[in-house]
Motif scaffolding. Structure first.
Motif, mmCIF file in Angstrom:
data_model
loop_
_atom_site.group_PDB
_atom_site.id
_atom_site.type_symbol
_atom_site.label_atom_id
_atom_site.label_comp_id
_atom_site.label_asym_id
_atom_site.label_seq_id
_atom_site.Cartn_x
_atom_site.Cartn_y
_atom_site.Cartn_z
ATOM 1 N N LEU A 68 0.824 -1.207 0.000
ATOM 2 C CA LEU A 68 0.000 0.000 0.000
ATOM 3 C C LEU A 68 0.860 1.260 0.000
ATOM 4 N N VAL A 69 1.996 1.210 0.691
ATOM 5 C CA VAL A 69 2.925 2.344 0.673
ATOM 6 C C VAL A 69 3.384 2.611 -0.758
ATOM 7 N N LEU A 70 3.796 1.559 -1.463
ATOM 8 C CA LEU A 70 4.252 1.702 -2.845
ATOM 9 C C LEU A 70 3.119 2.177 -3.750
ATOM 10 N N ALA A 71 1.914 1.648 -3.540
ATOM 11 C CA ALA A 71 0.776 2.047 -4.365
ATOM 12 C C ALA A 71 0.483 3.532 -4.189
ATOM 13 N N GLY A 72 0.441 3.994 -2.940
ATOM 14 C CA GLY A 72 0.196 5.410 -2.687
ATOM 15 C C GLY A 72 1.273 6.290 -3.284
ATOM 16 N N TRP A 73 2.525 5.844 -3.155
ATOM 17 C CA TRP A 73 3.667 6.615 -3.674
ATOM 18 C C TRP A 73 3.626 6.698 -5.194
ATOM 19 N N LEU A 74 3.376 5.572 -5.852
ATOM 20 C CA LEU A 74 3.371 5.547 -7.312
ATOM 21 C C LEU A 74 2.164 6.283 -7.885
ATOM 22 N N PHE A 75 1.028 6.188 -7.228
ATOM 23 C CA PHE A 75 -0.128 6.950 -7.683
ATOM 24 C C PHE A 75 0.130 8.452 -7.539
ATOM 25 N N MET A 76 0.810 8.848 -6.475
ATOM 26 C CA MET A 76 1.150 10.257 -6.311
ATOM 27 C C MET A 76 2.083 10.712 -7.429
ATOM 28 N N ALA A 77 3.060 9.874 -7.778
ATOM 29 C CA ALA A 77 3.976 10.209 -8.868
ATOM 30 C C ALA A 77 3.219 10.319 -10.189
ATOM 31 N N TRP A 78 2.301 9.382 -10.430
ATOM 32 C CA TRP A 78 1.528 9.389 -11.683
ATOM 33 C C TRP A 78 0.640 10.623 -11.765
ATOM 34 N N LEU A 79 -0.096 10.906 -10.694
ATOM 35 C CA LEU A 79 -0.981 12.075 -10.691
ATOM 36 C C LEU A 79 -0.173 13.365 -10.856
ATOM 37 N N SER A 80 0.970 13.436 -10.198
ATOM 38 C CA SER A 80 1.821 14.621 -10.308
ATOM 39 C C SER A 80 2.316 14.796 -11.741
ATOM 40 N N PHE A 81 2.711 13.690 -12.366
ATOM 41 C CA PHE A 81 3.167 13.739 -13.759
ATOM 42 C C PHE A 81 2.043 14.205 -14.675
ATOM 43 N N ALA A 82 0.832 13.695 -14.466
ATOM 44 C CA ALA A 82 -0.301 14.073 -15.311
ATOM 45 C C ALA A 82 -0.595 15.571 -15.198
#
Length: 269
Positions: free
Chosen positions: A153-167
């Motif tokens: 879940l830590v990785l999922a939250g982190w990667l989703f934050m990176a993806w949303l930030s990139f978008a």
């Protein structure tokens, strides 16, 4: 037999394309590092040291001031909020002017405008991730924070934050080429999102009406997902991965469309 051969050929072309894309992004990342930090100083290390220093300072300050964290370890709560926030701010903030700075490279057939944003986002993600690992490791060895409860879940939250930030960075990058005022609006936008992004609160702490409103904000789901991994069953978290993925996909599609439309409006620096 012919069908199998065609599928194998397409698979081979896809793998070759991925290798070329990887080399392009690697070259763009190295170029970005050299331009930003040069060859003589600590270079990439500063990408990790900067957020690590700021996060450590905030953790110490909140701990000394005895901030209330609803029964949670203050240092862990700060770490779980400030590091994803740093990832968001760094990726979105460094998108402005990225296209015009990399426009001369577009004469290379393999390089596209979006590649410049991807490379910059990957660089910021790598640096902030290194900072997260370093701060967490030191804090754990010092027994300041408890161990993460669910690394997935830590990785999922982190990667989703990176993806949303990139978008969102795609939209900022394209908008800053079309309209000069966008560049000046990015820092205020980042500060205005602070009260509603989920860094300073958890959804469970809010009244029911405010909870519904908060969950419309995609950033809140990233923080809730990350904190679900940090604190486990000791806290109640609210997140919807389907909603978050749809928001990221939609924002990415809009951003890529705007990037393509902005090509004719880019001015060389």
């Amino acid at each position: 037999m012919h069908q199998v051969s065609a599928n194998a050929s397409r698979g081979s072309q896809f793998i070759t394309g991925l290798k070329i894309q990887g080399r392009v992004l690697g070259a763009l990342i190295m170029r970005e590092m050299l331009i930003r930090y040069g060859r003589e100083n600590i270079g990439f290390l500063w990408l990790a040291l900067e957020p690590m220093t700021l996060t450590t300072g905030v953790m110490i300050m909140w701990t000394l001031l005895n901030h209330e964290a609803h029964g949670l370890t203050v240092a862990a709560f700060v770490l779980s909020g400030y590091m994803p926030l740093t990832l968001w701010r760094h990726i979105t903030g460094h998108a402005v002017s990225c296209l015009r700075q990399n426009m001369p490279l577009m004469y290379h057939r393999q390089i596209r405008l979006a590649d410049a944003i991807i490379a910059r986002a990957l660089l910021e993600t790598a640096g902030t991730t290194a900072a997260l690992i370093l701060v967490y490791t030191v804090a754990r060895l010092a027994n300041i924070i408890p161990p993460y409860q669910n690394l997935g879940l830590v990785l999922a939250g982190w990667l989703f934050m990176a993806w949303l930030s990139f978008a969102v960075a795609l939209i900022f990058a394209a908008g800053s080429e079309r309209f000069e005022f966008v560049e000046k609006l990015v820092p205020p936008f980042q500060y205005l999102t602070l009260p509603i992004c989920g860094m300073f609160f958890m959804v469970a702490w809010l009244p029911s009406g405010a909870q519904k409103l908060a969950l419309y904000v995609p950033l809140v789901h990233c923080f809730e997902l990350f904190r679900a991994g940090v604190f486990g069953d000791s806290v109640q978290t609210f997140y919807d991965i389907d909603y978050l993925a749809k928001c990221c996909l939609f924002t990415t599609a809009v951003g890529l469309f705007l990037i393509n439309a902005a090509r004719n409006h880019i001015k060389f620096e």
